[in-house]
Design an enzyme around this catalytic site. Structure first.
Site, PDB file in Angstrom:
ATOM      1  N   GLY A 107       0.799  -1.226   0.000  1.00  0.00           N
ATOM      2  CA  GLY A 107       0.000   0.000   0.000  1.00  0.00           C
ATOM      3  C   GLY A 107       0.826   1.269   0.000  1.00  0.00           C
ATOM      4  N   GLY A 118       7.021  -2.115   3.074  1.00  0.00           N
ATOM      5  CA  GLY A 118       5.736  -2.513   3.654  1.00  0.00           C
ATOM      6  C   GLY A 118       5.921  -3.254   4.968  1.00  0.00           C
ATOM      7  N   GLY A 128       2.946  -4.565   6.841  1.00  0.00           N
ATOM      8  CA  GLY A 128       1.714  -5.225   7.282  1.00  0.00           C
ATOM      9  C   GLY A 128       1.875  -6.711   7.523  1.00  0.00           C
ATOM     10  CD  GLU A 129       1.214  -9.262   3.538  1.00  0.00           C
ATOM     11  OE1 GLU A 129       0.784 -10.297   3.045  1.00  0.00           O
ATOM     12  OE2 GLU A 129       1.461  -8.244   2.879  1.00  0.00           O
ATOM     13  NE  ARG A 186      12.020   9.331   6.324  1.00  0.00           N
ATOM     14  CZ  ARG A 186      11.603  10.296   5.512  1.00  0.00           C
ATOM     15  NH1 ARG A 186      11.473  10.063   4.208  1.00  0.00           N
ATOM     16  NH2 ARG A 186      11.325  11.469   6.000  1.00  0.00           N
ATOM     17  CB  ILE A 187       9.170   3.673  10.675  1.00  0.00           C
ATOM     18  CG1 ILE A 187       9.909   2.324  10.765  1.00  0.00           C
ATOM     19  CG2 ILE A 187       7.823   3.609  11.393  1.00  0.00           C
ATOM     20  CD1 ILE A 187       9.250   1.169  10.042  1.00  0.00           C
ATOM     21  CB  THR A 223      -0.056   3.600  12.659  1.00  0.00           C
ATOM     22  OG1 THR A 223       0.868   4.211  11.747  1.00  0.00           O
ATOM     23  CG2 THR A 223      -1.031   4.647  13.167  1.00  0.00           C
TER      24      THR A 223
END
Ligand code: FES
Ligand code: FES
Lengths: 219, 700
Positions: free
Chosen positions: B508, B663, B665-666, B589-590, B595
């Site tokens: 995303g 990414g 998320g996983e 980079r975060i 979140t």
């Protein structure tokens, strides 16, 4: 509660049954035969035709009174979401297994998906929306936001209502499985985790809920 | 943190979710909650056989039931276009390909009436034999043409057999992972409305355009005739990536009552038959090493399951291709096609089961080689991506392992199993690596409008499924526009905004964020070139598409991580508790420290869940999942989650995308189940190679 039978005559009433409400309260859990078979078949078995077995009830939801006609099969959760339009409590399982539908019913937290609306005429219901006062977020709301105690947010109103209800239970001295000596409650991390375990979170924000709840309880 | 962010300083800051105030009150509108006039309610009819056809369907009693508006069956269903997707082309004939498949629906004025009347429809079947037994010794296993995400099914570098034959240390073991169901808390839900040949779907989806592009052709429509609205989504974890048959059923039903909205939410039970799931896998891992513990052979031979009506081939073996250094690497994938529901994406399809096997095997191999499992991994660190031959754009695995070991207190660990106990509890520790590719998806565009008051509106059809998108995209846009975060308003989750890919493959932010950066640059240039650097009174806007990333051909791009777990096992009951877990990630980079931490955490706990709880048990006689609710399909509760120490290393990767982000998320779920299994082994001396690690597997 006044029962409305949509203009139908009732051909047969089980002995002792005065209304759908009493029928349920007296027999549903006491008499297995009724509970398993005829109780749920009742609406169409006994009332052939185009009407439902509806009942008119009053619910006070988040401080506002609602007079509504409910199908006797309707849960408080569906009455809130579909009839009243209060979608603060969520439906995650409809089976009492996830806690997303948690509301305070006369001050106590319950799974509203397991609670038939017709059995709670006149009850006071508080959803997470109703925890706000004068448009101000409740401290538990703010703490959840600050600690990022949610991701998708779907379990969240239930978690927050549950947390508020849980702190009241602790205040009242109710013990839990995690109460060390089985008698005296002190709100340890283990107590909070245990008492919040009726509310599932698939996003797994649990470890952020813990400090969020602690912060409110410490105030 | 909610304080105003200085211009250009939003990315990285721990900004609270902008939609948080809605979510905590329950005022964020999820799919089923849009208020529309006179909705009708749908309750589906689901097949009670796994293979055969509907011979007779009698809806007369249901139709006579008060409140029932219509009963939809294959006999009266509108025709769908043949798109070659048997999961979605429902009700076109009476064929049944798996138990629980939709064969009809009751539409009624109330939810209660629809549900009740569905039980009054009488259905007779012509049943064929059910073949739902997943075994590796079946004689009809086959190699798929390609795996999910387009990976090759079989790969081979060097000579694995030769290397294994001559290896000083050899290892060969088989691991299994079970069928698992996504189970987002919000069930898959739709409200479908037809109006003059156009379909509006209020949907719970990971991608409004993915839904549009899948549904429109089925109904023979141009894509823009399908409007998809999905501002808030109660989780997905892959199952809401591409639409399942529930969306089609709602749209078909809505055709029967044109103009009237039809509401349909799956029950939790239905979530176990029609909403996708992770396929079970059987993985044989073979490793060879020299006497010092340098790997010479890595091999993962995978057998997994798909559905007869539609193929899904999980890319289970792909991480074995790039994770550790070896001159000889081989992976294979075989599928068994059965009379079962269609498997699909579940958080880290491929990596999650694949890395359970590989990282368990790496633990076992470290023991065989008499090496510390952290050091064993570090000494087998590759210099480049062995499959493509490309250098890594950045590879932070070693840094994560070292940092994690430090934070966890790994040094001085006694490697002997059962060496520590605390009363009845056997205590052990375990480690595992994590990896996830940096994917990017095509088809993205964005529009940014600047108003003369200095406010910006950013539009893109992206999704927030709990991922923080509402907030993180605003941060990216604000920094690129050089304004403060508060001056940017995001608009996402609707096909009225520009085309966007979905939330899947942890792609995303890479995809949407790159697009926003491009749009912000165009807008700034436009303001500079056409308006002398000032926003005109009438405002100004610019649009852009996602630019191609030239570095994709030059580098292999992955995020990495390391998990450290303490497990305590009750010697008498076999109960496993995980009081603490330390995970360190190297994910570029975060974007948002708050979140991001939650996303890592969600993945880690889902891995813990896979390790200890989750298993959908299939009754092979009838082809259905028997433990189809939360009472019997267990996911962690609050009391199951202990202390989580989550951190990341600073990583500067200029190649992955303009933000330098990867990414996230996983990656949290990848490897975490193995870390638990490795800790359980260290605690007990029992190696469990079949997930989940339930007490019965620990009591001898
Ligand atoms: S919806 Fe009531 S407990 Fe799940
Ligand atoms: S925040 Fe998504 S289920 Fe709890």
């Amino acid at each position: 509660m006044r029962q409305r039978l949509a203009g139908h005559s009732v051909p047969f009433l089980p002995p002792g049954m005065v209304s759908g409400f009493e029928f349920q309260e007296k027999h549903m859990f006491g008499d297995r035969q009724f509970a398993e078979g005829r109780m749920f078949a009742f609406p169409s078995h006994y009332l052939k035709g185009d009407g439902f077995m509806d009942a008119e009830i009053t619910l006070r939801v988040d401080g506002e009174e609602h007079r509504l006609t409910v199908d006797t099969r309707t849960t408080i959760l569906d009455a809130l979401r579909e009839s009243i339009g209060n979608t603060s409590p969520k439906k995650g399982c409809d089976h009492g297994q996830c806690g997303a539908c948690t509301v305070l019913l006369d001050g106590r937290r319950v799974n509203s998906c397991l609670t038939l609306a017709v059995a709670h005429d006149g009850a006071e219901v508080t959803t997470s929306e109703g925890l706000s006062e004068n448009g101000e977020l409740h401290p538990m709301h703010r703490s959840f936001m600050e600690h990022d105690a949610f991701q998708c947010g779907y379990c969240t109103p239930g978690q927050i209502v549950s947390a508020v209800g849980m702190l009241d239970e602790v205040e009242a001295g109710w013990t839990s499985h995690a109460t060390e000596d089985g008698e005296n409650v002190s709100l340890s991390d283990e107590e909070i985790r245990e008492r919040m375990s009726g509310n599932l979170c698939r996003c797994a924000a649990y470890a952020n809920m813990l400090p969020a709840i602690k912060e409110v309880s410490d105030r | 943190m909610t304080a105003t962010q200085a211009p250009g300083k939003s990315v990285g800051a721990p900004i609270s979710r902008v939609e948080g105030h809605l979510k905590v009150r329950g005022a964020a509108t999820y799919a089923y909650e849009h208020r529309l006039d006179e909705p009708a309610y749908l309750h589906p009819l689901q097949s009670t056989i796994a293979n055969g056809r509907v011979a007779k369907i009698d809806a007369s009693r249901a139709e006579a039931e008060p409140g029932v508006v219509a009963v939809l069956t294959h006999e009266n269903a509108p025709k769908l276009e043949a798109v070659g997707d048997a999961e979605l082309e429902i009700l076109q004939n009476g064929e049944v390909g798996f138990r629980g498949q939709f064969i009809g629906a009751v539409i009624a004025d109330t939810f209660e009436a629809a549900r009740y009347a569905a039980g009054l429809v009488e259905i007779e079947y012509e049943e064929r034999e059910t073949d739902a037994d997943f075994r590796p010794d079946r004689d009809d296993l086959y190699t798929p043409e390609q795996l999910n995400a387009g990976f090759e099914p079989d790969t081979s570098v060097g000579d694995v057999d030769g290397a294994l034959a001559s290896a000083a240390v050899k290892f060969d073991a088989t691991y299994t992972t079970p069928r698992e169901h996504n189970n987002p808390m919000e069930p898959h839900s739709s409200i479908a409305v037809w109006d003059e040949g156009e379909l509006t779907l209020y949907e719970s989806t990971q991608g409004v355009y993915w839904t549009q592009n899948t549904i429109a052709p089925l109904f023979g429509l141009d894509a823009e005739k399908v409007h998809v609205i999905s501002p808030h989504v109660g989780g997905g974890f892959g199952s809401k990536g591409l639409p399942h048959a529930n969306v089609v059923l709602a749209a078909l039903a809505a055709m029967l009552v044109e103009g009237r909205p039809v509401k349909f939410a799956l029950t939790r039970h239905m979530m176990f038959s029609v909403a996708g799931y992770r396929t079970p896998t059987i993985q044989r891992i073979r490793l060879g090493a020299d006497a010092e513990g340098k790997l010479s052979a890595i091999c993962n031979d995978v057998v997994e399951q798909t559905s007869k009506i539609k193929e899904f081939a999980e890319q289970t073996g792909t991480s074995a291709r790039m994770m550790y250094d070896s001159s000889n690497i081989q992976t294979t994938h075989l599928l068994a096609a059965l009379d079962v529901a269609v498997p699909s994406w579940l958080r880290a399809p491929g990596e999650a089961p694949g890395m359970f096997a590989l990282e368990s095997a790496m633990d076992e191999m470290a023991i065989e080689c008499d090496l510390d499992p952290v050091e064993f991994r570090i000494m087998n660190e590759p210099e480049k991506d062995l499959e493509s031959g490309l250098p890594f754009s950045s590879r932070g695995l070693v840094a994560c392992l070292r940092e994690g070991a430090e934070r966890f207190g790994w040094d001085g660990r006694n490697p002997t199993p059962r060496s520590e106990r605390d009363g009845r509890w056997l205590v052990g520790t375990g480690v595992a690596s994590s990896v996830y590719p940096v994917f990017s998806m095509g088809g993205n565009a964005a529009t940014i409008r600047a108003d003369s008051d200095g406010k910006y509106v950013v539009e893109i059809g992206a999704a927030d499924i709990g991922t923080g998108t509402w907030t993180t995209l605003g941060q990216i846009a604000a920094d690129e526009l050089g304004v403060s975060f508060e001056d940017v308003e995001m608009k996402i989750g609707d096909t009225k905004f520009p085309n966007a890919s979905g939330a899947g493959g942890s792609s995303g932010i890479t995809s949407w964020g790159s697009t926003l950066v491009e749009a912000a640059r165009s807008l700034r240039e436009k303001i500079e070139a056409e308006h002398g650097g000032n926003i005109p009174d009438e405002g100004v806007e610019a649009s852009a598409k996602m630019p191609k990333n030239p570095h994709r051909k030059e580098y292999a791009m992955y995020a990495f991580g390391a998990h450290f777990v303490e497990a305590r096992v009750d010697e008498d009951t076999g109960e496993v508790r995980v009081p603490r877990m330390t995970s360190v990630f190297a994910a570029g980079r975060i974007i948002n420290a708050k979140t991001a931490r939650s996303q890592f955490m969600g993945g880690m706990v889902m891995g813990l869940s896979a390790a200890l709880h989750e298993e959908s048990v299939l009754d092979t006689r009838f082809g259905h999942v028997v433990n189809h609710d939360f009472a019997e399909y267990h996911i962690p509760t609050n009391a199951d989650v202990g202390e989580l120490d989550i951190s990341w290393i600073e990583e500067d990767d200029p190649y992955v995308n303009p933000m330098g982000s990867k990414g996230i998320g996983e990656i949290g779920i990848v490897g975490s189940a193995a870390a638990v299994a490795n800790a359980v082994y260290h605690a007990t001396g029992t190696r469990v190679r079949e997930l989940p690690i339930t007490p019965d597997k620990l009591i001898s």
